[in-house]
Design a protein around this motif. Structure first.
Motif, PDB file in Angstrom:
ATOM      1  N   PRO A   1       0.834  -1.196   0.000  1.00 48.42           N
ATOM      2  CA  PRO A   1       0.000   0.000   0.000  1.00 48.42           C
ATOM      3  C   PRO A   1       0.875   1.256   0.000  1.00 48.42           C
ATOM      4  O   PRO A   1       2.056   1.204   0.337  1.00 48.42           O
ATOM      5  N   GLU A   2       0.275   2.330  -0.409  1.00 50.28           N
ATOM      6  CA  GLU A   2       0.958   3.623  -0.473  1.00 50.28           C
ATOM      7  C   GLU A   2       1.370   4.079   0.938  1.00 50.28           C
ATOM      8  O   GLU A   2       0.628   3.874   1.892  1.00 50.28           O
ATOM      9  N   ALA A   3       2.534   4.703   1.063  1.00 49.70           N
ATOM     10  CA  ALA A   3       2.958   5.248   2.357  1.00 49.70           C
ATOM     11  C   ALA A   3       2.159   6.524   2.662  1.00 49.70           C
ATOM     12  O   ALA A   3       1.837   7.293   1.760  1.00 49.70           O
ATOM     13  N   ARG A   4       1.819   6.700   3.918  1.00 46.22           N
ATOM     14  CA  ARG A   4       1.046   7.872   4.340  1.00 46.22           C
ATOM     15  C   ARG A   4       1.762   8.546   5.507  1.00 46.22           C
ATOM     16  O   ARG A   4       2.420   7.881   6.307  1.00 46.22           O
TER      17      ARG A   4
ATOM     18  N   LYS B   1       9.615  14.875  -0.798  1.00 47.72           N
ATOM     19  CA  LYS B   1      11.039  14.497  -0.883  1.00 47.72           C
ATOM     20  C   LYS B   1      11.308  13.176  -0.157  1.00 47.72           C
ATOM     21  O   LYS B   1      12.040  12.320  -0.639  1.00 47.72           O
ATOM     22  N   LEU B   2      10.715  13.043   1.028  1.00 39.04           N
ATOM     23  CA  LEU B   2      10.969  11.842   1.834  1.00 39.04           C
ATOM     24  C   LEU B   2      10.417  10.604   1.119  1.00 39.04           C
ATOM     25  O   LEU B   2      11.061   9.547   1.114  1.00 39.04           O
TER      26      LEU B   2
ATOM     27  N   TRP C   1       7.504  16.120   2.640  1.00 39.07           N
ATOM     28  CA  TRP C   1       6.961  14.763   2.552  1.00 39.07           C
ATOM     29  C   TRP C   1       7.191  14.189   1.154  1.00 39.07           C
ATOM     30  O   TRP C   1       7.570  13.019   1.001  1.00 39.07           O
TER      31      TRP C   1
ATOM     32  N   LYS D   1      10.285   9.849  -1.848  1.00 43.28           N
ATOM     33  CA  LYS D   1      11.127   9.355  -2.945  1.00 43.28           C
ATOM     34  C   LYS D   1      12.187   8.366  -2.443  1.00 43.28           C
ATOM     35  O   LYS D   1      12.786   7.653  -3.237  1.00 43.28           O
ATOM     36  N   LEU D   2      12.414   8.376  -1.130  1.00 39.55           N
ATOM     37  CA  LEU D   2      13.430   7.470  -0.567  1.00 39.55           C
ATOM     38  C   LEU D   2      12.857   6.094  -0.241  1.00 39.55           C
ATOM     39  O   LEU D   2      13.615   5.163   0.060  1.00 39.55           O
ATOM     40  N   PHE D   3      11.522   5.951  -0.281  1.00 40.07           N
ATOM     41  CA  PHE D   3      10.926   4.653   0.066  1.00 40.07           C
ATOM     42  C   PHE D   3      11.080   3.680  -1.086  1.00 40.07           C
ATOM     43  O   PHE D   3      11.094   4.072  -2.247  1.00 40.07           O
ATOM     44  N   ARG D   4      11.130   2.428  -0.740  1.00 41.23           N
ATOM     45  CA  ARG D   4      11.133   1.374  -1.735  1.00 41.23           C
ATOM     46  C   ARG D   4       9.874   1.495  -2.576  1.00 41.23           C
ATOM     47  O   ARG D   4       8.815   1.857  -2.056  1.00 41.23           O
ATOM     48  N   ASP D   5       9.989   1.195  -3.857  1.00 41.20           N
ATOM     49  CA  ASP D   5       8.807   1.299  -4.736  1.00 41.20           C
ATOM     50  C   ASP D   5       7.664   0.445  -4.209  1.00 41.20           C
ATOM     51  O   ASP D   5       7.870  -0.640  -3.724  1.00 41.20           O
ATOM     52  N   THR D   6       6.464   0.999  -4.368  1.00 40.90           N
ATOM     53  CA  THR D   6       5.293   0.232  -3.915  1.00 40.90           C
ATOM     54  C   THR D   6       4.648  -0.434  -5.117  1.00 40.90           C
ATOM     55  O   THR D   6       4.902  -0.094  -6.244  1.00 40.90           O
TER      56      THR D   6
END
Lengths: 120, 120
Positions: free
Chosen positions: A5-8, A112-113, A110, A115-120
């Motif tokens: 799921p998408e990060a929130r 910018k941050l 947010w 973009k650092l997460f692993r692709d969902t």
């Protein structure tokens, strides 16, 4: 391939005095439910809290504010009912404003941050 | 007469993906401590966490981001040491920015809400 799921970003704002939470996400939701449902018991049920737990949260709020946020009717035709006072409505409204201000102010960082997460 | 401590507004920002907290106040403090102290064990001790708990938090972060936030040196002269990667530094910096943006944006409304608290 399972997609995550998408990060929130959840702003959980806590108003603390010493180690007491005067108002936070759980208490705000409780106020909202009491205002809508008209009893502490129904509000507790909706939020999955015991009646005792909900009652204690209400007591903490009522003790911490200049005027009670919730009034409980102990007798008469509305026995068992509860309602928000003017201060209760004001506190809830201001708390929701704090939340939306926090969300709005953090949108750019947010992005910018995220973009650092692993692709969902 | 005992005076209550001043009320404070704590923005506890949580980055959630599903039910996983990718980054939040505890994980940010852990990153900061690892960066400063150079080992997961010392960071855990400082924050009052078990080593296993700190290690699990690091794993959750490393799994959730595009690149690991923390690298652990398993051998050689720095055996046992841990350090933040460039992504780790970036994530921590952006998280602290989110916090200060949230605090700054809520100052005016916070001043209004404070007036509703019982005198300290």
């Amino acid at each position: 391939m399972k997609r995550s799921p998408e990060a929130r970003l959840l702003p959980r704002l806590r108003v603390m005095r010493g180690s007491t939470i005067l108002l936070g996400p759980g208490k705000a939701d409780l106020l909202e439910a009491i205002g809508r449902l008209g009893t502490i018991r129904d509000a507790a049920t909706e939020l999955g809290l015991s009646y005792m737990r909900a009652w204690n949260l209400v007591q903490t709020m009522n003790d911490g504010f200049r005027e009670p946020l919730v009034i409980v009717h102990r007798g008469g035709p509305t026995r068992g009912g509860a309602e928000l006072t003017a201060t209760g409505h004001a506190a809830l409204t201001l708390y929701r404003e704090l939340e939306s201000e926090a969300v709005d102010a953090t949108k750019k960082t947010w992005t910018k941050l995220r973009k650092l997460f692993r692709d969902t």
